[in-house]
Motif scaffolding. Structure first.
Motif, PDB file in Angstrom:
ATOM      1  N   VAL A  26       0.855  -1.192   0.000  1.00  0.00           N
ATOM      2  CA  VAL A  26       0.000   0.000   0.000  1.00  0.00           C
ATOM      3  C   VAL A  26       0.885   1.234   0.000  1.00  0.00           C
ATOM      4  CG1 VAL A  26      -1.861  -1.157   1.268  1.00  0.00           C
ATOM      5  CG2 VAL A  26      -0.133   0.127   2.537  1.00  0.00           C
ATOM      6  N   LEU A  27       0.323   2.348  -0.439  1.00  0.00           N
ATOM      7  CA  LEU A  27       1.027   3.623  -0.356  1.00  0.00           C
ATOM      8  C   LEU A  27       0.903   4.157   1.075  1.00  0.00           C
ATOM      9  CD1 LEU A  27      -0.322   5.242  -3.635  1.00  0.00           C
ATOM     10  CD2 LEU A  27       2.089   4.736  -3.153  1.00  0.00           C
ATOM     11  N   PRO A  28       1.961   4.850   1.560  1.00  0.00           N
ATOM     12  CA  PRO A  28       1.823   5.454   2.900  1.00  0.00           C
ATOM     13  C   PRO A  28       0.615   6.394   2.947  1.00  0.00           C
ATOM     14  CG  PRO A  28       4.049   5.821   1.989  1.00  0.00           C
ATOM     15  CD  PRO A  28       3.252   5.143   0.925  1.00  0.00           C
ATOM     16  N   GLU A  29       0.476   7.197   1.891  1.00  0.00           N
ATOM     17  CA  GLU A  29      -0.706   8.035   1.720  1.00  0.00           C
ATOM     18  C   GLU A  29      -1.237   7.816   0.312  1.00  0.00           C
ATOM     19  OE1 GLU A  29       2.247   9.567   2.418  1.00  0.00           O
ATOM     20  OE2 GLU A  29       2.052   9.898   4.551  1.00  0.00           O
ATOM     21  N   PRO A  30      -2.516   7.889   0.140  1.00  0.00           N
ATOM     22  CA  PRO A  30      -3.534   8.026   1.170  1.00  0.00           C
ATOM     23  C   PRO A  30      -4.012   6.692   1.749  1.00  0.00           C
ATOM     24  CG  PRO A  30      -4.555   8.151  -0.992  1.00  0.00           C
ATOM     25  CD  PRO A  30      -3.075   7.962  -1.230  1.00  0.00           C
ATOM     26  N   ASP A  31      -3.353   5.570   1.364  1.00  0.00           N
ATOM     27  CA  ASP A  31      -3.954   4.256   1.646  1.00  0.00           C
ATOM     28  C   ASP A  31      -4.169   3.953   3.128  1.00  0.00           C
ATOM     29  OD1 ASP A  31      -4.258   3.566  -0.988  1.00  0.00           O
ATOM     30  OD2 ASP A  31      -2.383   2.449  -1.124  1.00  0.00           O
ATOM     31  N   VAL A  32      -3.137   4.152   3.954  1.00  0.00           N
ATOM     32  CA  VAL A  32      -3.256   3.693   5.347  1.00  0.00           C
ATOM     33  C   VAL A  32      -4.393   4.433   6.053  1.00  0.00           C
ATOM     34  CG1 VAL A  32      -2.075   3.458   7.560  1.00  0.00           C
ATOM     35  CG2 VAL A  32      -0.814   3.033   5.434  1.00  0.00           C
ATOM     36  N   ALA A  33      -4.424   5.751   5.894  1.00  0.00           N
ATOM     37  CA  ALA A  33      -5.483   6.526   6.563  1.00  0.00           C
ATOM     38  C   ALA A  33      -6.850   6.237   5.931  1.00  0.00           C
ATOM     39  CB  ALA A  33      -5.170   8.015   6.497  1.00  0.00           C
ATOM     40  N   ALA A  34      -6.882   6.068   4.611  1.00  0.00           N
ATOM     41  CA  ALA A  34      -8.170   5.819   3.951  1.00  0.00           C
ATOM     42  C   ALA A  34      -8.754   4.484   4.408  1.00  0.00           C
ATOM     43  CB  ALA A  34      -8.002   5.846   2.432  1.00  0.00           C
ATOM     44  N   ALA A  35      -7.885   3.492   4.579  1.00  0.00           N
ATOM     45  CA  ALA A  35      -8.359   2.190   5.065  1.00  0.00           C
ATOM     46  C   ALA A  35      -8.873   2.317   6.501  1.00  0.00           C
ATOM     47  CB  ALA A  35      -7.234   1.165   4.993  1.00  0.00           C
ATOM     48  N   SER A  59      10.899  -1.908   6.783  1.00  0.00           N
ATOM     49  CA  SER A  59      10.439  -2.716   7.930  1.00  0.00           C
ATOM     50  C   SER A  59       9.339  -2.001   8.709  1.00  0.00           C
ATOM     51  CB  SER A  59      11.621  -3.034   8.856  1.00  0.00           C
ATOM     52  OG  SER A  59      12.219  -1.832   9.295  1.00  0.00           O
ATOM     53  N   ALA A  60       8.490  -1.270   7.994  1.00  0.00           N
ATOM     54  CA  ALA A  60       7.432  -0.504   8.679  1.00  0.00           C
ATOM     55  C   ALA A  60       6.303  -1.424   9.113  1.00  0.00           C
ATOM     56  CB  ALA A  60       6.891   0.564   7.737  1.00  0.00           C
ATOM     57  N   VAL A 121      19.150  11.579  16.954  1.00  0.00           N
ATOM     58  CA  VAL A 121      17.713  11.326  17.066  1.00  0.00           C
ATOM     59  C   VAL A 121      17.028  11.637  15.739  1.00  0.00           C
ATOM     60  CG1 VAL A 121      15.553  12.083  18.148  1.00  0.00           C
ATOM     61  CG2 VAL A 121      17.603  11.716  19.559  1.00  0.00           C
ATOM     62  N   ASP A 122      16.309  10.662  15.215  1.00  0.00           N
ATOM     63  CA  ASP A 122      15.557  10.874  13.973  1.00  0.00           C
ATOM     64  C   ASP A 122      14.289  10.017  14.037  1.00  0.00           C
ATOM     65  OD1 ASP A 122      14.473  11.161  11.488  1.00  0.00           O
ATOM     66  OD2 ASP A 122      16.329  10.756  10.388  1.00  0.00           O
ATOM     67  N   LEU A 123      13.178  10.664  14.356  1.00  0.00           N
ATOM     68  CA  LEU A 123      11.918   9.924  14.519  1.00  0.00           C
ATOM     69  C   LEU A 123      11.447   9.303  13.209  1.00  0.00           C
ATOM     70  CD1 LEU A 123      10.176  12.401  16.955  1.00  0.00           C
ATOM     71  CD2 LEU A 123      10.865  10.054  17.480  1.00  0.00           C
ATOM     72  N   PHE A 124      11.856   9.886  12.092  1.00  0.00           N
ATOM     73  CA  PHE A 124      11.452   9.310  10.800  1.00  0.00           C
ATOM     74  C   PHE A 124      12.094   7.937  10.584  1.00  0.00           C
ATOM     75  CE2 PHE A 124      10.589  13.807  10.036  1.00  0.00           C
ATOM     76  CZ  PHE A 124       9.353  13.740   9.408  1.00  0.00           C
ATOM     77  N   ARG A 125      13.259   7.712  11.207  1.00  0.00           N
ATOM     78  CA  ARG A 125      13.907   6.402  11.072  1.00  0.00           C
ATOM     79  C   ARG A 125      13.303   5.374  12.014  1.00  0.00           C
ATOM     80  NH1 ARG A 125      19.720   7.734  12.334  1.00  0.00           N
ATOM     81  NH2 ARG A 125      19.895   5.473  12.550  1.00  0.00           N
ATOM     82  N   VAL A 126      12.574   5.835  13.012  1.00  0.00           N
ATOM     83  CA  VAL A 126      12.015   4.915  14.010  1.00  0.00           C
ATOM     84  C   VAL A 126      10.560   4.566  13.683  1.00  0.00           C
ATOM     85  CG1 VAL A 126      11.475   4.627  16.467  1.00  0.00           C
ATOM     86  CG2 VAL A 126      13.565   5.836  15.779  1.00  0.00           C
ATOM     87  N   LEU A 127       9.784   5.568  13.251  1.00  0.00           N
ATOM     88  CA  LEU A 127       8.348   5.381  13.046  1.00  0.00           C
ATOM     89  C   LEU A 127       7.968   5.668  11.590  1.00  0.00           C
ATOM     90  CD1 LEU A 127       7.046   7.279  16.215  1.00  0.00           C
ATOM     91  CD2 LEU A 127       6.899   4.810  15.820  1.00  0.00           C
ATOM     92  N   PRO A 128       7.118   4.825  11.005  1.00  0.00           N
ATOM     93  CA  PRO A 128       6.625   5.113   9.653  1.00  0.00           C
ATOM     94  C   PRO A 128       5.518   6.176   9.711  1.00  0.00           C
ATOM     95  CG  PRO A 128       5.731   3.042  10.436  1.00  0.00           C
ATOM     96  CD  PRO A 128       6.633   3.542  11.519  1.00  0.00           C
ATOM     97  N   LEU A 129       5.940   7.419   9.792  1.00  0.00           N
ATOM     98  CA  LEU A 129       4.995   8.523   9.991  1.00  0.00           C
ATOM     99  C   LEU A 129       4.205   8.770   8.717  1.00  0.00           C
ATOM    100  CD1 LEU A 129       7.623  10.672  11.861  1.00  0.00           C
ATOM    101  CD2 LEU A 129       5.602   9.617  12.913  1.00  0.00           C
ATOM    102  N   ILE A 130       2.925   9.077   8.875  1.00  0.00           N
ATOM    103  CA  ILE A 130       2.041   9.273   7.715  1.00  0.00           C
ATOM    104  C   ILE A 130       1.077  10.422   7.985  1.00  0.00           C
ATOM    105  CG2 ILE A 130       2.085   6.868   6.932  1.00  0.00           C
ATOM    106  CD1 ILE A 130      -0.763   6.668   8.324  1.00  0.00           C
TER     107      ILE A 130
END
Lengths: 474, 78
Positions: A26-35, A59-60, A121-130
């Motif tokens: 799936v695409l990070p956007e808009p798929d995850v939120a749309a689902a 590995s998200a 510290v890099d939150l983008f490397r830790v969490l798949p933010l969307i």
């Protein structure tokens, strides 16, 4: 058996048929939120969603809608998934009576497996933010348990706070947080800012399901959320000390980010599609500098979609909004039978009560406004008789249809406080509040022509059972 | 890298993150309004022309955005 972390709850959701794995890319956007938006349209038994194949990531893992149905809410409390809404709220109230249950310090939290500090510290490397909704100003963390202490009374367990607040990710180690003035973290921040200090915070992402429920409960300022979690779980909540701030955080979290809310700073934030079903406008909010992140290997990002109700957040703030209001009203007025504050975190509250004398019900309604939660919510309070079930909206509509005469029964209280996200406020943060007295007048209030009310026949209950058995055995 | 912010039309855009799988998408941020987007998002979120009017933000709106919560008076004596 209580859950000590998110993963053990996801396993149970899976076993119970309440976890839908989306394995296609799936695409990070808009798929995850749309689902996640769509799954909340599946009703009261909707499943949680699990994504592990998201385009561009290696590995998200994202879990959505974990609390997003009455079935999942029941499982979170260790109840059968078929448990009805009212029964879940009654059980929640019974367990509240065990409060407080002291948490238990536990060693070797799984989030200690990996660490980033300072410039790394890099939150983008830790969490798949969307992104969630089209007009959101960025990517948000909106289901984390944020822990802080009272700067004037550090170490006071009661005044510690664990709350869920919207957090915009503004950079790898920079966040914005919305402290609604009526919420406890705003009191902590105010004190820190008066002292000219930063406010240390620990942000715990991905938690056992009861931590999220307790963190979303409008408790009194000096009540400890972990002690409520223990009461709800039926066992002490496991906690561990966050390594940088020393704050108590859930032992089982997926990710713990630590840092400070920078005192006396505000920056542009938002908009964000809020639980009111409306976007908040762009405002200047406090900012957080993240100095350390601890995280489980391949953390699961537990995230929450919110939009036009009902979505996951409405399930997360339903039972736990009713029960503290019920307890607080009941303490002063034992006549109160039930409180339904499941709509928009209690912007509308429906209370059923017996009456001592004429005018009593509206007085109880006014009391709702001065509860701690009522200061920021309860823009409309509907009072109904003790034989009207406030969760049965057809019955509530019947009461409004027949028990309410606008010439006497609409009590408007001008210029009251409300959280400034309430779209109807004018100006933001101020609203006229309304008590609707839809109870039957009692002496000496002799208005109306009520005579005798028609009641269910004494034999009807037995007949209901008999008919249900007949129907089941057809 | 995009050249202007879809929301406020500012022309300084910073790179925040690139996809772990090389060259699939980037996450970028406007230096003025802080709008943050992924380059793979739909045009309605990433392109100025397609960005909805009602979500747009002006320099004036950013400068005049209300402060929430307001900063309290200091207890510290200078």
């Amino acid at each position: 058996m209580p859950y000590d972390d998110l993963r053990s709850f996801l396993r149970v959701l899976d076993e119970q048929g309440q976890l839908l794995r989306v394995t296609d890319e799936v695409l990070p956007e808009p798929d995850v939120a749309a689902a996640a938006n769509a799954v909340s349209r599946m009703g009261g038994s909707a499943p949680a969603l699990y994504f592990d194949n998201i385009k561009g990531f290696t590995s998200a893992r994202i879990a959505m809608n974990v609390h997003g149905s009455w079935a999942n809410h029941a499982l979170a409390l260790g109840l059968p998934k078929e448990t009805g809404t009212e029964e879940q709220i009654r059980e929640f109230a019974r367990r509240w009576d065990r409060f407080p249950v002291r948490p238990e310090w536990r060693d070797a939290p799984p989030w200690a497996e990996n660490t980033m500090t300072g410039a790394e510290v890099d939150l983008f490397r830790v969490l798949p933010l969307i992104r969630l909704n089209d007009g959101d100003g960025g990517f948000y963390i909106d289901k984390a348990a944020v822990v802080s202490e009272d700067p004037d009374d550090p170490g006071n367990r009661g005044k510690q706070n664990v709350g869920i607040y919207r957090i915009q990710v503004k950079g790898p180690a920079r966040l914005a947080l919305q402290p609604v003035p009526m919420h406890d973290i705003a009191l902590h921040l105010r004190k820190a800012e008066e002292r000219g200090e930063d406010l240390p915070v620990a942000i715990a992402v991905g938690n056992d399901p009861v931590i999220s429920i307790a963190a979303a409960t409008p408790m009194r300022y000096d009540e400890n959320e972990y002690e409520l979690a223990g009461a709800l779980r039926g066992a002490p909540a496991p906690i561990a000390r966050a390594p940088l701030t020393g704050l108590p955080v859930p032992w089982g979290s997926e990710v713990v980010a630590e840092g400070v809310i920078e005192g006396r700073q505000r920056e542009i934030e938002g908009p964000f599609g809020e639980f009111t079903g409306h976007y908040s406008g762009g405002r200047r909010l406090p900012v957080i500098r993240v100095d350390r992140v601890s995280y489980r290997t391949d953390p699961v990002f537990e995230h929450l979609y919110l939009g036009m109700p009902w979505t996951e957040i409405d399930y997360l703030i339903a039972a736990n909004t009713c029960v503290p209001l019920y307890k607080q009203l009941k303490a002063d007025f034992p006549e109160v039978r039930a409180v339904n504050a499941t709509y928009t975190h209690g912007l509308v509250v429906i209370v059923s009560t017996a009456k001592r004398y004429g005018g009593f019900a509206r007085a109880v309604g006014l009391r709702v406004l001065s509860t701690p939660h009522g200061l920021g919510y309860a823009s409309t309070v509907i009072m109904v008789d003790e034989d009207v079930d406030p969760f049965n909206l057809p019955q509530v509509m019947w009461a409004l249809s027949t028990k309410m005469n606008p010439s006497h029964d609409l009590i408007t209280v001008p210029a009251m406080s409300v959280m400034e996200l309430a779209p109807q406020a004018q100006p933001a943060g101020m609203v006229d509040k309304l008590i609707i007295d839809a109870t039957t007048p009692v002496s000496p209030d002799n208005r109306g022509n009520y005579g005798n009310q028609v009641r269910d026949l004494p034999e009807a209950a037995a007949w209901l059972t008999r008919l249900q058995e007949l129907a089941a055995n057809r | 890298m995009p050249e202007i912010c879809p929301r406020c039309a500012h022309d300084t855009i910073d790179l925040l993150f690139a996809s772990p799988v090389a060259e699939v998408w980037e996450v970028v941020r406007c230096a003025r309004c802080q709008y943050c987007w992924r380059t793979s998002e739909p045009a309605r979120r990433t392109e100025r022309d397609a960005y909805p009017e009602s979500f747009r933000m002006t320099a004036e709106a950013i400068a005049n955005a209300p402060e929430v919560p307001s900063i309290p008076p200091s207890r510290v004596t200078p």
